[in-house]
Design a protein around this motif. Sequence first.
Motif, PDB file in Angstrom:
ATOM      1  N   PHE A   9       0.932  -0.768   0.330  1.00 31.86           N
ATOM      2  CA  PHE A   9      -0.118   0.308   0.033  1.00 31.86           C
ATOM      3  C   PHE A   9       0.740   1.443  -0.190  1.00 31.86           C
ATOM      4  O   PHE A   9       1.741   1.359   0.845  1.00 31.86           O
ATOM      5  CB  PHE A   9      -0.997  -0.084   0.937  1.00 31.86           C
ATOM      6  CG  PHE A   9      -2.065  -0.554   1.446  1.00 31.86           C
ATOM      7  CD1 PHE A   9      -2.617  -1.067   0.172  1.00 31.86           C
ATOM      8  CD2 PHE A   9      -1.995  -1.997   2.540  1.00 31.86           C
ATOM      9  CE1 PHE A   9      -3.759  -2.039   0.130  1.00 31.86           C
ATOM     10  CE2 PHE A   9      -3.160  -3.074   2.406  1.00 31.86           C
ATOM     11  CZ  PHE A   9      -3.656  -3.096   1.684  1.00 31.86           C
ATOM     12  N   GLY A  42      -7.602   0.903  -7.602  1.00 28.17           N
ATOM     13  CA  GLY A  42      -6.078   1.112  -6.762  1.00 28.17           C
ATOM     14  C   GLY A  42      -6.595   2.301  -5.261  1.00 28.17           C
ATOM     15  O   GLY A  42      -6.005   2.262  -4.482  1.00 28.17           O
ATOM     16  N   LEU A  44      -7.829   4.124  -2.524  1.00 25.27           N
ATOM     17  CA  LEU A  44      -7.856   2.957  -1.355  1.00 25.27           C
ATOM     18  C   LEU A  44      -9.035   4.535   0.109  1.00 25.27           C
ATOM     19  O   LEU A  44      -9.732   4.161   0.609  1.00 25.27           O
ATOM     20  CB  LEU A  44      -7.209   3.038  -0.517  1.00 25.27           C
ATOM     21  CG  LEU A  44      -6.691   1.393  -1.129  1.00 25.27           C
ATOM     22  CD1 LEU A  44      -5.421   1.242  -0.218  1.00 25.27           C
ATOM     23  CD2 LEU A  44      -7.450   0.386  -1.164  1.00 25.27           C
ATOM     24  N   ASN A  66      -3.760   1.863  -3.426  1.00 24.20           N
ATOM     25  CA  ASN A  66      -3.034  -0.087  -2.998  1.00 24.20           C
ATOM     26  C   ASN A  66      -1.527  -1.138  -3.741  1.00 24.20           C
ATOM     27  O   ASN A  66      -0.797  -1.487  -3.093  1.00 24.20           O
ATOM     28  CB  ASN A  66      -4.250  -1.327  -3.557  1.00 24.20           C
ATOM     29  CG  ASN A  66      -4.339  -1.386  -5.256  1.00 24.20           C
ATOM     30  OD1 ASN A  66      -3.630  -0.862  -5.767  1.00 24.20           O
ATOM     31  ND2 ASN A  66      -4.851  -2.112  -4.973  1.00 24.20           N
TER      32      ASN A  66
END
Length: 184
Positions: A9, A42, A44, A66
């Motif tokens: 991450f 991706g 978040l 991510n």
Amino acid sequence: MQIQQEEQFVTVVISQLVKPGCEQDYEIWMKEIIGAAKTYFGYLGTNLIRPQPGGRPEYVIILRFNNYENLKAWMTSRDREYWLKKGKHLVESEPHVQEICGLEAWFSLPGQPLKTPPRYKMALLTWASVFVLINLLNTFLVPLIRNLPPLIISLIITVTMVLLLTYVVMPRVSRLFSKWLYAK
């Protein structure tokens, strides 16, 4: 900054000074650019830290993806470029951008420039925190849930541990040990 593992991450911390009197328009612009970022694979989440009244008019945006490749897709996108140009008149300076990944995010101090302590110090404090926390959870939580199936017990303990580490323990440990972590 080069990130070794593309599967981690990634968090980007962006700080920017807003022109006096432009705060309301900046906040509207922020909602629009965050809306654009949300459409990227991706993504978040985003946190916005507003300036304190009477202080420096600096906004801090914490953006999470991510992995590094998906973050890079957003950071180099035409959409982001469009929104940055559209909001340029609202800010006093270019944004200050810092990328962090993994456990480094646990060791950032509120209101301080983002610095990464040596990895061995992060590992040592993380291990000590996990050691203390797992023993406390085993002593106080496990007796309350011992009749549940083992997989559910494991789920409850790990979720509790991660939440406590992220929101309670590591911010306090980072402040408590800041002189050691960030020794010159």
